[in-house]
Design a protein around this motif. Structure first.
Motif, PDB file in Angstrom:
ATOM      1  N   GLU A 177     124.459 159.307   0.716  1.00  0.00           N
ATOM      2  CA  GLU A 177     123.299 159.603   1.547  1.00  0.00           C
ATOM      3  C   GLU A 177     123.314 158.656   2.741  1.00  0.00           C
ATOM      4  O   GLU A 177     123.486 157.449   2.571  1.00  0.00           O
ATOM      5  CB  GLU A 177     122.012 159.423   0.754  1.00  0.00           C
ATOM      6  N   ILE A 178     123.149 159.199   3.938  1.00  0.00           N
ATOM      7  CA  ILE A 178     123.161 158.399   5.160  1.00  0.00           C
ATOM      8  C   ILE A 178     121.815 158.547   5.848  1.00  0.00           C
ATOM      9  O   ILE A 178     121.392 159.659   6.183  1.00  0.00           O
ATOM     10  CB  ILE A 178     124.300 158.839   6.107  1.00  0.00           C
ATOM     11  N   LEU A 179     121.133 157.423   6.047  1.00  0.00           N
ATOM     12  CA  LEU A 179     119.825 157.418   6.693  1.00  0.00           C
ATOM     13  C   LEU A 179     119.923 156.642   8.005  1.00  0.00           C
ATOM     14  O   LEU A 179     120.296 155.464   8.009  1.00  0.00           O
ATOM     15  CB  LEU A 179     118.778 156.762   5.787  1.00  0.00           C
ATOM     16  N   THR A 180     119.642 157.293   9.121  1.00  0.00           N
ATOM     17  CA  THR A 180     119.656 156.625  10.424  1.00  0.00           C
ATOM     18  C   THR A 180     118.232 156.220  10.814  1.00  0.00           C
ATOM     19  O   THR A 180     117.250 156.642  10.202  1.00  0.00           O
ATOM     20  CB  THR A 180     120.251 157.546  11.490  1.00  0.00           C
ATOM     21  N   GLY A 181     118.140 155.376  11.841  1.00  0.00           N
ATOM     22  CA  GLY A 181     116.840 154.881  12.268  1.00  0.00           C
ATOM     23  C   GLY A 181     116.205 153.942  11.252  1.00  0.00           C
ATOM     24  O   GLY A 181     114.981 153.792  11.223  1.00  0.00           O
ATOM     25  N   GLN A 182     117.022 153.299  10.442  1.00  0.00           N
ATOM     26  CA  GLN A 182     116.528 152.395   9.387  1.00  0.00           C
ATOM     27  C   GLN A 182     117.177 151.028   9.564  1.00  0.00           C
ATOM     28  O   GLN A 182     118.222 150.739   8.988  1.00  0.00           O
ATOM     29  CB  GLN A 182     116.836 152.973   7.997  1.00  0.00           C
TER      30      GLN A 182
END
Length: 528
Positions: free
Chosen positions: A242-247
């Motif tokens: 899972e890749i979460l950007t803006g974190q």
């Protein structure tokens, strides 16, 4: 858990997901890639924002073995690998081709005998290149590469090789070649790092990049550097990551000496069941993200002496025509070195080391449409150039003054260049750091590549492995061995260390070892 979605972080995510681990990547920016990104800075023109040509990626057994072509990655090559212009009024050019015989023939035209000397250097690379790369692309300390190297050359030649690898690029060129053209192929490549041309170890950097260019070329991803990061991300998510950007990660919790959770500025908390791989700079990891009592005082003191590489100033142009080089042989090269001959490189570096803004900066320039026709409309050119500022100079004013000098160097070598420019975007050191926090002060190599901060000294003495004083926390950025460049090894080493510490390396040991020796990485796992 992976902190940072640069290419090292994405490599780590892939390796851990392949092993069956649940993986979450937290990236501060709005897109993954770190310093492997591209953008449309002018309508219809794609610019690589940071890295552009990737010989190390082609040579990296880890990236090759991930078979990123299955995830949309394609490579492009310019007609010639690189050209070094001898001077603004000199139409002679030193040109590196992927065909060694053609490279040698060109060098022989500059100085009789240098062609055969170049071929001898290539034959040396044929023998030792593989073991050298296995030594470079391995966890520290490397074992198999040096053993293989000794087996091939024998102990009697080992000391001569060590001496050769420690030579300054100025001395290496003088010992190998009669003419300046061949010497500049080494010296110009050495300047891709920040090691002074008169310093020990600069020669090996020039030699390594020149030989990689000779063997693999300087390829660029079709469509922009971001295509490489996108392929890594697609492969990771296909494997369950899972890749979460803006974190943006604000802190890492440590309980009982172990990394247990990660908190972001946006209020997200992710608990780390097994490990945290940090694709961030060593000063940031130990100075900003960890509790003060989790970092040994000696390590904190050593990091105060951590040396960044010199700040980068980068200019990006959209041109309505190809660059009008005075020296026509430069037109087909993807990479062009200009602004300094051998003596000029020494003077340029002396300016940087003494805090002087160079009057005539040395430039590394990329002709991206020449390399990859998808980068801009037919008959145009998407181009960039970068040079360095001295450490500690005021950012904006000095950068703008130096940018004007960059334009002047280009106009001298390509009369009419300025008239062809339809768009010009300047990336100052502060701009680079604002866009990617790992590019501290505009340093693009994760810390100096000089000998005092390489190998066992990277990032500081005694911490050359990916493991850290905090259990379950691993450093997987360019601040770790082997350092800067787009090769993925730092992330791979960190992920491998995490697997080993949890007894999970056994089932994948054969695949990991195969990656380190350039063999097949292993089958994609079919289920989590």
């Amino acid at each position: 858990m992976v902190v940072g979605g640069g290419h090292h972080g994405l490599v780590a995510a892939n390796v851990l997901a392949d092993a069956g681990w649940d993986v979450c990547v937290l990236e501060a920016s709005d897109a993954v890639g770190g310093a492997v990104r591209s953008a449309e800075l002018h309508p219809g023109f794609t610019a690589d924002l940071y890295s552009a040509f990737h010989p190390l990626a082609h040579a990296s057994p880890v990236l090759r073995a991930m078979e990123l072509d299955r995830h949309g990655l394609r490579w492009a090559h310019a007609p010639a690998v690189l050209a070094h212009l001898l001077g603004p009024d000199d139409e002679r050019v030193a040109v590196l081709h992927r065909d060694r015989e053609r490279t040698a023939a060109g060098l022989d035209e500059h100085a009789a005998g240098d062609g055969e000397a170049w071929l001898a250097l290539c034959r040396q690379w044929d023998v030792i290149g593989g073991p050298v790369l296995r030594s470079l692309f391995a966890a520290f300390p490397p074992v198999r590469g040096p053993v293989d190297l000794l087996r091939r050359i024998g102990t009697a030649e080992a000391l001569r090789l060590v001496r050769f690898l420690l030579l300054p690029t100025t001395r290496m060129g003088e010992e190998l070649f009669r003419g300046e053209a061949a010497r500049l192929l080494l010296a110009g490549n050495a300047m891709h790092a920040d090691v002074p041309p008169t310093a020990p170890g600069s020669g090996v950097l020039g030699w390594l990049l020149a030989m990689l260019g000779q063997q693999y070329g300087f390829p660029a991803p079709v469509g922009g550097a971001g295509a490489l990061a996108a392929a890594l991300a697609r492969r990771a998510t296909a494997g369950g990551a899972e890749i979460l950007t803006g974190q943006r990660v604000a802190r890492i919790d440590v309980e009982g000496g172990r990394a247990t959770a990660v908190h972001t500025d946006a209020g997200l908390t992710v608990h780390a069941r097994r490990a945290v791989v940090a694709d961030v700079s060593a000063p940031s990891l130990y100075g900003d993200l960890l509790p003060a009592d989790a970092v040994p005082p000696r390590l904190r003191a050593d990091l105060e002496r951590f040396a960044w590489d010199t700040p980068v100033l980068k200019l990006n142009w959209a041109l309505d025509r190809p660059i009008p080089w005075r020296a026509g042989a430069a037109a087909g090269a993807g990479t062009v070195h200009l602004g300094a001959d051998a003596a000029g490189l020494v003077r340029w570096d002396a300016d940087l080391e003494t805090g002087t803004l160079p009057a005539s900066p040395f430039l590394l320039l990329g002709q991206m449409t020449t390399t990859d026709p998808t980068r801009s409309p037919a008959g145009t050119e998407s181009a960039w150039a970068y040079t360095h500022l001295p450490r500690g100079v005021p950012d904006a004013a000095a950068a703008d003054e130096l940018a004007g000098r960059v334009d002047a160097v280009l106009e001298a070598h390509a009369p009419g260049f300025s008239a062809a420019v339809v768009s010009r975007v300047v990336q100052r050191p502060g701009d680079l750091e604002a866009a990617d926090a790992n590019l501290v002060h505009g340093a693009v190599n994760g810390g100096t590549a000089q000998l005092f901060q390489q190998l066992v000294f990277r990032p500081v003495p005694g911490f050359a492995r990916a493991t850290t004083p905090v259990q379950g926390l691993y450093l997987g950025s360019a601040s770790a061995h082997p350092g800067g460049g787009v090769h993925g090894i730092c992330g791979w080493v960190a992920a491998r260390a995490a697997l080993a510490d949890h007894g999970a390396l056994g089932p994948v040991r054969r695949r990991v070892r195969a990656a380190a020796t350039g063999l097949v990485y292993g089958e994609r796992r079919s289920a989590r």
